[in-house]
Design a protein around this motif. Structure first.
Motif, PDB file in Angstrom:
ATOM      1  N   LEU A   1       0.824  -1.203   0.000  1.00  0.00           N
ATOM      2  CA  LEU A   1       0.000   0.000   0.000  1.00  0.00           C
ATOM      3  C   LEU A   1       0.863   1.259   0.000  1.00  0.00           C
ATOM      4  O   LEU A   1       0.549   2.235  -0.681  1.00  0.00           O
ATOM      5  N   HIS A   2       1.953   1.241   0.743  1.00  0.00           N
ATOM      6  CA  HIS A   2       2.874   2.388   0.721  1.00  0.00           C
ATOM      7  C   HIS A   2       3.537   2.536  -0.647  1.00  0.00           C
ATOM      8  O   HIS A   2       3.748   3.660  -1.119  1.00  0.00           O
ATOM      9  N   ASN A   3       3.873   1.421  -1.288  1.00  0.00           N
ATOM     10  CA  ASN A   3       4.424   1.495  -2.649  1.00  0.00           C
ATOM     11  C   ASN A   3       3.403   2.071  -3.613  1.00  0.00           C
ATOM     12  O   ASN A   3       3.742   2.870  -4.487  1.00  0.00           O
ATOM     13  N   TRP A   4       2.155   1.671  -3.483  1.00  0.00           N
ATOM     14  CA  TRP A   4       1.100   2.191  -4.352  1.00  0.00           C
ATOM     15  C   TRP A   4       0.940   3.697  -4.157  1.00  0.00           C
ATOM     16  O   TRP A   4       0.780   4.443  -5.133  1.00  0.00           O
ATOM     17  N   ILE A   5       1.006   4.151  -2.915  1.00  0.00           N
ATOM     18  CA  ILE A   5       0.903   5.589  -2.636  1.00  0.00           C
ATOM     19  C   ILE A   5       2.064   6.328  -3.274  1.00  0.00           C
ATOM     20  O   ILE A   5       1.889   7.388  -3.880  1.00  0.00           O
ATOM     21  N   ALA A   6       3.272   5.779  -3.151  1.00  0.00           N
ATOM     22  CA  ALA A   6       4.442   6.436  -3.742  1.00  0.00           C
ATOM     23  C   ALA A   6       4.349   6.473  -5.259  1.00  0.00           C
ATOM     24  O   ALA A   6       4.777   7.448  -5.888  1.00  0.00           O
ATOM     25  N   LEU A   7       3.779   5.453  -5.873  1.00  0.00           N
ATOM     26  CA  LEU A   7       3.645   5.440  -7.329  1.00  0.00           C
ATOM     27  C   LEU A   7       2.576   6.404  -7.828  1.00  0.00           C
ATOM     28  O   LEU A   7       2.583   6.777  -9.006  1.00  0.00           O
TER      29      LEU A   7
ATOM     30  N   HIS B   1       7.576  10.753   1.754  1.00  0.00           N
ATOM     31  CA  HIS B   1       7.187  10.882   0.346  1.00  0.00           C
ATOM     32  C   HIS B   1       6.355  12.123   0.054  1.00  0.00           C
ATOM     33  O   HIS B   1       6.646  12.826  -0.902  1.00  0.00           O
ATOM     34  N   PRO B   2       5.315  12.427   0.830  1.00  0.00           N
ATOM     35  CA  PRO B   2       4.511  13.608   0.505  1.00  0.00           C
ATOM     36  C   PRO B   2       5.275  14.922   0.591  1.00  0.00           C
ATOM     37  O   PRO B   2       4.959  15.861  -0.134  1.00  0.00           O
ATOM     38  N   THR B   3       6.285  15.007   1.442  1.00  0.00           N
ATOM     39  CA  THR B   3       7.042  16.252   1.544  1.00  0.00           C
ATOM     40  C   THR B   3       7.934  16.471   0.322  1.00  0.00           C
ATOM     41  O   THR B   3       8.361  17.588   0.080  1.00  0.00           O
ATOM     42  N   LEU B   4       8.204  15.420  -0.439  1.00  0.00           N
ATOM     43  CA  LEU B   4       9.057  15.534  -1.619  1.00  0.00           C
ATOM     44  C   LEU B   4       8.276  15.744  -2.903  1.00  0.00           C
ATOM     45  O   LEU B   4       8.866  15.976  -3.952  1.00  0.00           O
ATOM     46  N   ALA B   5       6.963  15.653  -2.833  1.00  0.00           N
ATOM     47  CA  ALA B   5       6.142  15.721  -4.044  1.00  0.00           C
ATOM     48  C   ALA B   5       5.938  17.164  -4.482  1.00  0.00           C
ATOM     49  O   ALA B   5       5.857  18.080  -3.668  1.00  0.00           O
ATOM     50  N   CYS B   6       5.819  17.339  -5.801  1.00  0.00           N
ATOM     51  CA  CYS B   6       5.524  18.655  -6.378  1.00  0.00           C
ATOM     52  C   CYS B   6       4.021  18.912  -6.418  1.00  0.00           C
ATOM     53  O   CYS B   6       3.594  20.060  -6.438  1.00  0.00           O
ATOM     54  N   CYS B   7       3.229  17.868  -6.481  1.00  0.00           N
ATOM     55  CA  CYS B   7       1.784  18.002  -6.649  1.00  0.00           C
ATOM     56  C   CYS B   7       1.064  17.890  -5.301  1.00  0.00           C
ATOM     57  O   CYS B   7       1.675  17.660  -4.269  1.00  0.00           O
TER      58      CYS B   7
ATOM     59  N   PHE C   1      -2.966  15.447  -0.797  1.00  0.00           N
ATOM     60  CA  PHE C   1      -3.944  15.368   0.289  1.00  0.00           C
ATOM     61  C   PHE C   1      -4.534  13.961   0.411  1.00  0.00           C
ATOM     62  O   PHE C   1      -4.619  13.400   1.501  1.00  0.00           O
ATOM     63  N   THR C   2      -4.937  13.370  -0.715  1.00  0.00           N
ATOM     64  CA  THR C   2      -5.517  12.026  -0.684  1.00  0.00           C
ATOM     65  C   THR C   2      -4.502  11.006  -0.189  1.00  0.00           C
ATOM     66  O   THR C   2      -4.836  10.124   0.612  1.00  0.00           O
ATOM     67  N   ASN C   3      -3.268  11.120  -0.650  1.00  0.00           N
ATOM     68  CA  ASN C   3      -2.219  10.206  -0.197  1.00  0.00           C
ATOM     69  C   ASN C   3      -1.955  10.367   1.299  1.00  0.00           C
ATOM     70  O   ASN C   3      -1.696   9.385   1.995  1.00  0.00           O
ATOM     71  N   ASP C   4      -2.013  11.614   1.789  1.00  0.00           N
ATOM     72  CA  ASP C   4      -1.834  11.848   3.221  1.00  0.00           C
ATOM     73  C   ASP C   4      -2.940  11.172   4.029  1.00  0.00           C
ATOM     74  O   ASP C   4      -2.672  10.556   5.064  1.00  0.00           O
ATOM     75  N   ILE C   5      -4.170  11.281   3.558  1.00  0.00           N
ATOM     76  CA  ILE C   5      -5.298  10.660   4.253  1.00  0.00           C
ATOM     77  C   ILE C   5      -5.115   9.140   4.300  1.00  0.00           C
ATOM     78  O   ILE C   5      -5.318   8.510   5.348  1.00  0.00           O
ATOM     79  N   VAL C   6      -4.716   8.541   3.177  1.00  0.00           N
ATOM     80  CA  VAL C   6      -4.518   7.090   3.131  1.00  0.00           C
ATOM     81  C   VAL C   6      -3.384   6.680   4.066  1.00  0.00           C
ATOM     82  O   VAL C   6      -3.496   5.690   4.791  1.00  0.00           O
TER      83      VAL C   6
END
Length: 157
Positions: free
Chosen positions: A33-39, A59-65, A68-73
């Motif tokens: 699930l963490h791999n899916w979020i990162a992808l 991972h979320p701190t490194l993203a350009c986009c 929010f949804t990934n953070d919730i998951v």
């Protein structure tokens, strides 16, 4: 400790194997699930992670986009995979402490509490540093603190 004479019956080799397989498959599910979020994150900033492994909470701190949804998951996964083991630990320690308090000899109480104390300190160290590292809001401003926390819950325990 609660039912010492029933221990060989309850913890038979088949049940122990089932617990090992259940733990393995739940950790495999969590990692996938963490791999899916990162992808799902399409672009990353050009930042080096100051750690000896890539923690999913970074991972979320490194993203350009927008993540929010990934953070919730991720917070949902942390709540589920954190709450279940902690609630099991609390319920078992509640039963252990209530059983120990019924023991009449003080040396028996001391021996049981010293055995449980070392295990409980490792459990608290593991979950305390793990949740502190995963749920802290700003790991990038203190990269050394994040590395120390991850060493504590991966190497020390």
């Amino acid at each position: 400790i609660c039912h010492p004479l029933d221990y060989p019956v309850i913890m038979n080799p088949c049940f122990c194997g089932f617990l090992v397989l259940l733990s393995f498959f739940l950790s495999l599910l969590d990692s996938q699930l963490h791999n899916w979020i990162a992808l799902q994150i399409t672009c990353f900033k050009d930042v080096e992670i100051p750690n000896f492994f890539c923690d999913p909470s970074q991972h979320p701190t490194l993203a350009c986009c927008d993540t929010f949804t990934n953070d919730i998951v991720m917070y949902f996964l942390a709540a589920i995979f954190g709450f279940l083991p902690i609630s099991g630990t609390f319920s078992s320690y509640y039963k252990i402490v209530s059983s120990i308090l019924r023991v009449s000899s003080s040396s028996g109480k001391y021996k049981a509490f010293s055995t449980c104390g070392s295990h409980l300190s490792v459990v608290c160290l593991f979950y305390g540093t793990g949740f502190g590292g995963d749920l802290s809001s700003d790991m990038s401003s203190y990269p050394r603190k994040g590395a120390v926390a991850s060493v504590m819950y991966t190497v020390v325990t």
